[in-house]
Design an enzyme around this catalytic site. Structure first.
Site, mmCIF file in Angstrom:
data_model
loop_
_atom_site.group_PDB
_atom_site.id
_atom_site.type_symbol
_atom_site.label_atom_id
_atom_site.label_comp_id
_atom_site.label_asym_id
_atom_site.label_seq_id
_atom_site.Cartn_x
_atom_site.Cartn_y
_atom_site.Cartn_z
ATOM 1 N N GLU A 67 -1.239 54.932 -26.864
ATOM 2 C CA GLU A 67 -2.079 53.974 -26.141
ATOM 3 C C GLU A 67 -1.196 53.081 -25.283
ATOM 4 O OE1 GLU A 67 -4.864 50.150 -26.927
ATOM 5 O OE2 GLU A 67 -5.098 51.752 -28.410
ATOM 6 N N HIS B 74 -0.566 51.709 -21.484
ATOM 7 C CA HIS B 74 -1.386 51.526 -20.291
ATOM 8 C C HIS B 74 -0.555 51.386 -19.021
ATOM 9 C CE1 HIS B 74 -4.697 51.088 -23.025
ATOM 10 N NE2 HIS B 74 -4.132 50.062 -23.609
ATOM 11 N N ASP C 130 0.385 49.962 -27.564
ATOM 12 C CA ASP C 130 -0.495 49.158 -26.714
ATOM 13 C C ASP C 130 0.328 48.451 -25.638
ATOM 14 O OD1 ASP C 130 -2.787 48.110 -25.639
ATOM 15 O OD2 ASP C 130 -3.233 46.757 -27.285
ATOM 16 N N HIS D 83 -11.358 53.333 -26.109
ATOM 17 C CA HIS D 83 -10.645 52.060 -26.059
ATOM 18 C C HIS D 83 -11.655 50.924 -25.901
ATOM 19 C CE1 HIS D 83 -8.120 48.824 -24.421
ATOM 20 N NE2 HIS D 83 -7.092 49.460 -24.973
#
Length: 317
Positions: free
Chosen positions: A7, A9, A280, A155
């Site tokens: 995850e 981004h 994250d 998400h």
């Protein structure tokens, strides 16, 4: 030990500007890190001991655009993702961005990115204009994912205006922005979203569909026994209990969580085969996440599964 993070981004700064997207208070402060898919990001990964990031566009704003605009921006984002993977094929893989306001186009784009660009699935950010993934209109996306044998990463996303008005309207803006999202709200909404898919029969219809959620399961591991006791008796006509369906179709990542207790709860309820490592980035520290991974009370076999083996099996990377 090889480490794959799921995850992680990105979002090109020029697309934010050209599409006139509003990322809100928290994400707007991370534009520089979101924009970087080259040396700066690789330095962060190297310092933390992360071998591979599965990149994903932070795309809830794109997901809610009018269909034609969402198609254009999603396709552009996916080309940028593919370019980043092409420049660093040993370090990056990618989840597609999808124009969910047009489910048929989204299914086509998922197919294109998997079959032509080698993407390993797609990331969807919460509900889209009030529509959850269990709605019949979303079946083309879910069916395409099952047919292609790739997971959908669900998400969280900021809540719709009606929820903001009901729960957070009288709070100081910065507090409301956090409490409604990463401070609590979007975790519980994502868990509810998953449960809607279960009780509405999505996984009965599409038993091979794989869903991933982050943040150590968005609270589902802690509440699983209670959920099963209460929901299973009223969900009729299904071949599996609610808990059995979740354990079959759902995978969890560690994104944003660096404490042992939530990990132990996830292990006890879902099993190590369903847990994958994530950071994250850029909203959490990569070094802190990998430090916790290496020090957590796990057998070395389980540590390796969470660090990379489960991701290799699920994503075929």
């Amino acid at each position: 030990m090889k480490v794959i993070a799921l995850e992680e981004h990105m979002f090109p700064r020029d697309i934010i500007q050209s599409a006139n997207l509003d990322f809100g208070l928290r994400a707007s402060a991370r534009v520089e890190q979101l924009d970087d898919v080259d040396e700066g990001r690789l330095q962060v990964m190297d310092a933390a001991g992360i071998d591979v990031q599965v990149l994903s566009a932070l795309g809830w704003t794109v997901q809610n655009l009018p269909p034609a605009r969402s198609i254009d921006v999603s396709r552009l984002l996916n080309e940028r993702l593919a370019s980043a993977v092409g420049r660093h094929p040993d370090r990056f893989s990618a989840f597609a961005s999808l124009p969910v306001t047009d489910p048929l186009a989204a299914a086509d784009e998922l197919t294109r990115t998997v079959e032509e660009l080698g993407f390993v699935g797609a990331m969807i950010h919460g509900q889209t204009r009030g529509v959850f993934l269990d709605h019949p209109s979303m079946r083309p996306i879910l069916s395409a994912a099952e047919r292609l044998e790739v997971p959908l990463y669900l998400h969280p996303a900021p809540p719709p205006p009606t929820v903001m008005d009901a729960y957070y309207f009288d709070l100081e803006p910065a507090v409301a922005a956090c409490l409604s999202t990463s401070g609590w709200g979007w975790h519980s909404e994502t868990a509810m979203h998953v449960l809607r898919m279960v009780v509405d029969g999505v996984f009965e219809e599409l038993p091979s569909l794989t869903l991933i959620v982050g943040h150590m399961g968005e609270g589902l591991p802690f509440h699983l026994d209670r959920i099963d006791d209460m929901l299973t008796p009223v969900v009729t006509g299904h071949s599996l209990t609610v808990a059995e369906t979740l354990r079959r179709n759902l995978h969890l990542t560690t994104s944003g969580y660096v404490a042992d207790a939530p990990l132990q709860c996830a292990l006890a309820t879902f099993g190590v085969e369903h847990i994958l490592f994530s950071v994250d980035h850029p909203f959490a520290s990569s070094t802190r996440a990998t430090t916790n991974l290496r020090s957590a009370p796990l057998s070395e076999r389980d540590r390796e599964q969470i660090a990379h083996r489960n991701a290799e099996a699920l994503l075929r990377i």
